[in-house]
Design a protein around this motif. Sequence first.
Motif, PDB file in Angstrom:
ATOM      1  N   ARG A 170     -11.592   8.972  32.803  1.00 33.39           N
ATOM      2  CA  ARG A 170     -12.366   8.314  33.957  1.00 33.39           C
ATOM      3  C   ARG A 170     -11.303   8.842  34.654  1.00 33.39           C
ATOM      4  N   TYR A 171      -9.915   7.981  34.522  1.00 33.86           N
ATOM      5  CA  TYR A 171      -8.674   7.859  35.644  1.00 33.86           C
ATOM      6  C   TYR A 171      -8.780   9.515  36.011  1.00 33.86           C
ATOM      7  N   LEU A 172      -8.055  10.113  35.231  1.00 34.56           N
ATOM      8  CA  LEU A 172      -7.916  11.606  35.308  1.00 34.56           C
ATOM      9  C   LEU A 172      -9.063  11.986  36.508  1.00 34.56           C
ATOM     10  N   LEU A 173     -10.571  11.785  36.505  1.00 35.67           N
ATOM     11  CA  LEU A 173     -11.626  12.927  36.848  1.00 35.67           C
ATOM     12  C   LEU A 173     -11.626  12.047  37.933  1.00 35.67           C
ATOM     13  N   ALA A 174     -11.208  10.811  38.612  1.00 35.84           N
ATOM     14  CA  ALA A 174     -11.861   9.964  39.598  1.00 35.84           C
ATOM     15  C   ALA A 174      -9.623  10.490  40.302  1.00 35.84           C
ATOM     16  N   SER A 175      -8.938  11.068  40.047  1.00 33.60           N
ATOM     17  CA  SER A 175      -7.831  11.226  41.135  1.00 33.60           C
ATOM     18  C   SER A 175      -8.009  12.706  41.173  1.00 33.60           C
ATOM     19  N   LEU A 176      -8.760  13.970  40.347  1.00 38.79           N
ATOM     20  CA  LEU A 176      -9.116  14.292  40.889  1.00 38.79           C
ATOM     21  C   LEU A 176     -10.261  14.665  41.459  1.00 38.79           C
TER      22      LEU A 176
ATOM     23  N   LEU B 195     -15.028  16.986  44.785  1.00 37.24           N
ATOM     24  CA  LEU B 195     -15.172  17.717  43.728  1.00 37.24           C
ATOM     25  C   LEU B 195     -15.752  16.324  42.241  1.00 37.24           C
ATOM     26  N   LEU B 196     -17.413  15.976  41.896  1.00 37.85           N
ATOM     27  CA  LEU B 196     -17.162  14.284  41.835  1.00 37.85           C
ATOM     28  C   LEU B 196     -17.462  13.727  42.043  1.00 37.85           C
TER      29      LEU B 196
ATOM     30  N   GLY C   8     -16.548   8.202  41.228  1.00 42.54           N
ATOM     31  CA  GLY C   8     -16.029   7.614  42.595  1.00 42.54           C
ATOM     32  C   GLY C   8     -14.643   7.488  42.807  1.00 42.54           C
ATOM     33  N   THR C   9     -13.993   7.017  42.937  1.00 42.36           N
ATOM     34  CA  THR C   9     -12.513   7.159  43.124  1.00 42.36           C
ATOM     35  C   THR C   9     -11.575   5.515  42.950  1.00 42.36           C
TER      36      THR C   9
ATOM     37  N   LEU D 282      -2.720  13.456  43.644  1.00 45.60           N
ATOM     38  CA  LEU D 282      -1.710  13.988  42.433  1.00 45.60           C
ATOM     39  C   LEU D 282      -0.786  13.949  41.410  1.00 45.60           C
ATOM     40  N   LEU D 283       0.114  12.883  41.692  1.00 44.13           N
ATOM     41  CA  LEU D 283       0.573  12.460  41.103  1.00 44.13           C
ATOM     42  C   LEU D 283      -0.476  11.037  39.997  1.00 44.13           C
ATOM     43  N   GLY D 284      -1.660  10.574  41.084  1.00 47.73           N
ATOM     44  CA  GLY D 284      -2.150  10.131  39.134  1.00 47.73           C
ATOM     45  C   GLY D 284      -2.957  11.349  38.661  1.00 47.73           C
ATOM     46  N   THR D 285      -3.338  12.451  39.401  1.00 42.94           N
ATOM     47  CA  THR D 285      -3.517  13.495  38.263  1.00 42.94           C
ATOM     48  C   THR D 285      -2.837  13.561  36.777  1.00 42.94           C
ATOM     49  N   VAL D 286      -1.267  13.996  37.404  1.00 45.31           N
ATOM     50  CA  VAL D 286       0.173  14.241  36.143  1.00 45.31           C
ATOM     51  C   VAL D 286       0.045  13.449  35.232  1.00 45.31           C
TER      52      VAL D 286
END
Length: 460
Positions: free
Chosen positions: A111-117, A123-124, A129-130, A314-318
């Motif tokens: 969920r957090y990966l998708l929220a970061s993206l 998208l999404l 949410g974010t 970006l940092l959150g995604t990584v």
Amino acid sequence: MSERETWATRAGFILAAVGSAVGLGNIWQFPFQTGQNGGAAFLVVYLLAVVLIGFPAMLAEFVVGRGAERNPIDAFSKLGHGNWAVVGVLGAATAFWILSFYSVVGGWVIRYLLASLAEGTGLLTGLVGTYFTTAAGDYFGAIASGPDAILLHFVFMAITAGVVALGINDGIETATKLMVPSIVVLLLGLGVWAATLSGAGAGYGYYLSPDIGAIAANWTSILPAAVGQAFFTLSLGMGAMITYASYLGEDDSLPMDGGLIVVLNTLVGVLAGFVVFPILFAQGIDPAEAGGGGSGAVFVVLASAFAELPLGWLLGTVFFFVLLLAALSSAISLIEVMVSYVTDHYDVSRAPAAAGLGLSIFLLGVPTALDTATLTLYNDLAYNVLLPLSVLGVLVFVVWVNVGSSLDELRLGTAAGDGFAAAWLWHARVVTFTGVFLALVFGVMQQLGFSPAELLSSVF
């Protein structure tokens, strides 16, 4: 009974075992256990626990697995001690128990990966949410339990079961050869970036400057936490290392492979601290308060930090991608414990065994996806009781009950020979046994609501 697979390469076994060990325990739990238990004081005790207790205990699980060439439940019967199968059952049950709530946390990571993206791409956003536009605590509270948490818990378990269904070589070995190096490279990159933050120096000081007085004053609480963390991050007490070692050949050196696995795993755990603590201090966050934030601390605290930092999405995604890889690499080893039993013991192939067990684990974890307090209870029981009890059972069997065969197994494939085996036996009987036993006693006391420190002070 289907034909038993073996590791295609020694590197495959080492990376799979490291992948089992390098999991959420290293990145989700380790930095915040450190913060909750005195910073560098906990780090010192943890490192000692890994070397003096974790490594010898890992070798004990290795000799059972390779000697029997069977899953943890059948291994003791194969070695001629069927009445000790209860120890294997306990290890498999512990793996089943841990994976049931571990998978829920894996769903949070997705969920957090998708929220970061979503924050970076747009998208999404309406779907996930974010945490950049919602207070981090509120965001976690909204997604940690309920229908969305159950759905992502299912998705995480489905991915895990799917990898294991592909087999040892095509599934587990291939996946971990990709995941483990990726985890290390990405964590190194995050560590280099974290070193540029304004609070990095203070974070390093907190993390690397132990207060010996704090260790002496709080050892009864630090010891079980450190030993439990060592077991959790090394995948001990869950049957995973017995299972993985059962696919080894006689030419492999157990001490050398075990030492390499312990070193690599510990380096990843320590590296996670070099990422997390500079971020916390850069944002003015007290690590002790972050560590006491419960199962969602890593998500709330780091999400708050990423939301305030340039290119935070970006940092959150990584970061959350690293966390997902780590979660999957460990989850794969835990479900393999039970899949190996089913395929060894019954005429069932891998795919249906993985699917059926994955569904059962999912159902056991549903209560923890409905209430984070239940997840905390599951986690505390695993840390305080199940892991040390399971490790203690294997240790007693290896160094007292089946000692001759165990030493013979340990000598295979290594040039160390009798000298190492004798030293390991003495150390395991005295130092490792004492450490595990004390951790179990103190852990049970904490689970029952008693303070070990208060009890000891009243006695002495």
